[in-house]
Design a protein around this motif. Sequence first.
Motif, mmCIF file in Angstrom:
data_model
loop_
_atom_site.group_PDB
_atom_site.id
_atom_site.type_symbol
_atom_site.label_atom_id
_atom_site.label_comp_id
_atom_site.label_asym_id
_atom_site.label_seq_id
_atom_site.Cartn_x
_atom_site.Cartn_y
_atom_site.Cartn_z
ATOM 1 N N LEU A 1 32.517 -98.283 -96.771
ATOM 2 C CA LEU A 1 32.512 -99.612 -96.162
ATOM 3 C C LEU A 1 33.347 -100.547 -97.021
ATOM 4 O O LEU A 1 33.481 -100.333 -98.229
ATOM 5 C CB LEU A 1 31.084 -100.167 -96.069
ATOM 6 N N PRO A 2 33.892 -101.609 -96.442
ATOM 7 C CA PRO A 2 34.606 -102.584 -97.265
ATOM 8 C C PRO A 2 33.633 -103.385 -98.111
ATOM 9 O O PRO A 2 32.497 -103.632 -97.683
ATOM 10 C CB PRO A 2 35.306 -103.474 -96.232
ATOM 11 N N PRO A 3 34.027 -103.792 -99.308
ATOM 12 C CA PRO A 3 33.167 -104.658 -100.116
ATOM 13 C C PRO A 3 33.109 -106.061 -99.491
ATOM 14 O O PRO A 3 33.963 -106.414 -98.668
ATOM 15 C CB PRO A 3 33.879 -104.687 -101.476
ATOM 16 N N PRO A 4 32.122 -106.870 -99.868
ATOM 17 C CA PRO A 4 31.976 -108.194 -99.244
ATOM 18 C C PRO A 4 33.170 -109.106 -99.467
ATOM 19 O O PRO A 4 33.411 -110.008 -98.672
ATOM 20 C CB PRO A 4 30.706 -108.753 -99.906
ATOM 21 N N TYR A 5 33.916 -108.895 -100.531
ATOM 22 C CA TYR A 5 35.055 -109.761 -100.822
ATOM 23 C C TYR A 5 36.360 -109.267 -100.200
ATOM 24 O O TYR A 5 37.407 -109.870 -100.361
ATOM 25 C CB TYR A 5 35.254 -109.898 -102.341
ATOM 26 N N PHE A 6 36.303 -108.139 -99.473
ATOM 27 C CA PHE A 6 37.507 -107.552 -98.897
ATOM 28 C C PHE A 6 37.981 -108.388 -97.716
ATOM 29 O O PHE A 6 37.208 -108.679 -96.795
ATOM 30 C CB PHE A 6 37.223 -106.116 -98.440
ATOM 31 N N GLN A 7 39.240 -108.798 -97.746
ATOM 32 C CA GLN A 7 39.818 -109.619 -96.684
ATOM 33 C C GLN A 7 40.519 -108.723 -95.669
ATOM 34 O O GLN A 7 41.564 -108.154 -95.962
ATOM 35 C CB GLN A 7 40.805 -110.633 -97.262
ATOM 36 N N ALA A 8 39.938 -108.596 -94.486
ATOM 37 C CA ALA A 8 40.528 -107.763 -93.438
ATOM 38 C C ALA A 8 40.568 -108.562 -92.146
ATOM 39 O O ALA A 8 39.527 -108.857 -91.556
ATOM 40 C CB ALA A 8 39.728 -106.480 -93.254
#
Length: 373
Positions: free
Chosen positions: A316-323
């Motif tokens: 899963l993407p981390p919470p700070y990942f900007q997508a």
Amino acid sequence: MGVSRRQIHCRQGNALTYAERVPNKYRVVQWTTGNVGKSSLRAIVDNPQLELVGCYAWSPDKAGRDAGELCGIAPLGVVASNDADELLALDPDCVVYNPMWIDVDELVRILSAGVNVVTTASFITGHNLGAGRDRILEACERGRSTIFGSGVSPGFAELLAIVSAMVCDRVDKVTVHEAADTTFYDSPATERPVGFGRPIDHPELQAMTAKGTAIFAEAVRLVADALGVELDDVRCVAEYARTTADLDLGSWTIPAGCVAGVHASWRGVLGGKTVVEIDVRWRKGQALDPDWKIDQDGWVIQIDGQPTVTTKVGFLPPPYFQAETIADFMVLGHIMTAMPTIHAIPAVVAAAPGIVTYNDLPLTLPRGVVPAS
């Protein structure tokens, strides 16, 4: 900088300590800046163990541009070049080789120059290359250099399978199941050869899938080698699902009635029984027949034995990942593909010359990835 591989082998007869053999920083050339190559270069730049000294870009429009610019980060002062000799003259400890397809001539050139290689370009043992494997081994011998191939799958997933079997006193079968909805993975250059987009009754589908996924045969042999067994046979069995409606994938379209689901099973057989199986199931779109369900992208690793061990791996993407787009989310897959080879650089630089796998290296460690603050 510490002692490079070429310096090590020039000092014949001198015993070197471990500290002398391992550089303080590993001088690295990034080879290509495609999707995986961009993630690889960014990881190299961020890792205090590594120093980016050069960048290879085969296309003329990329040559002469700053490597940081090519990878969407601040300028690095490292200019991309399509002159291989110029880059090899930098005396790097390692080339991180990330083209879509392997070029044996290119690898022979790098390895003969005494430069180690870590690669994600469908290389585990090299057995699929036929005579090309012999040429690579000869180049390693000439240059006293080493090549290692991995990725997330195959590669890292098989390493997890090997580790999972370490708690067993009997192993009857090792299975790696991969499942993924690849609808938003827009790569016809890699998917058409596997069978995607072909008529569901195409007579060459089985042969096409076996050839297009042949790297998994190398991964089966990697696991078998870890178990200490020599397989009688490694074979591929495949089945398919069709799309019942035209499927627009961006750069190409799969017409209704054509393959939009591929299930390939690579089986390592010993004494008439499958002892290693790598099973991949990929689907595209919502109009699949049969409608294969993908509950979660990732891997399920099962060791049938004493005891039976099951390991589930997702991401899963981390919470700070900007997508903001699907393409942004796909970067996670590129990172996961690149990092197993990046983390192997110290072990590969210290390894004996030749083709090495996870079975030959010490545990590769994720050093240099914890932020300083």
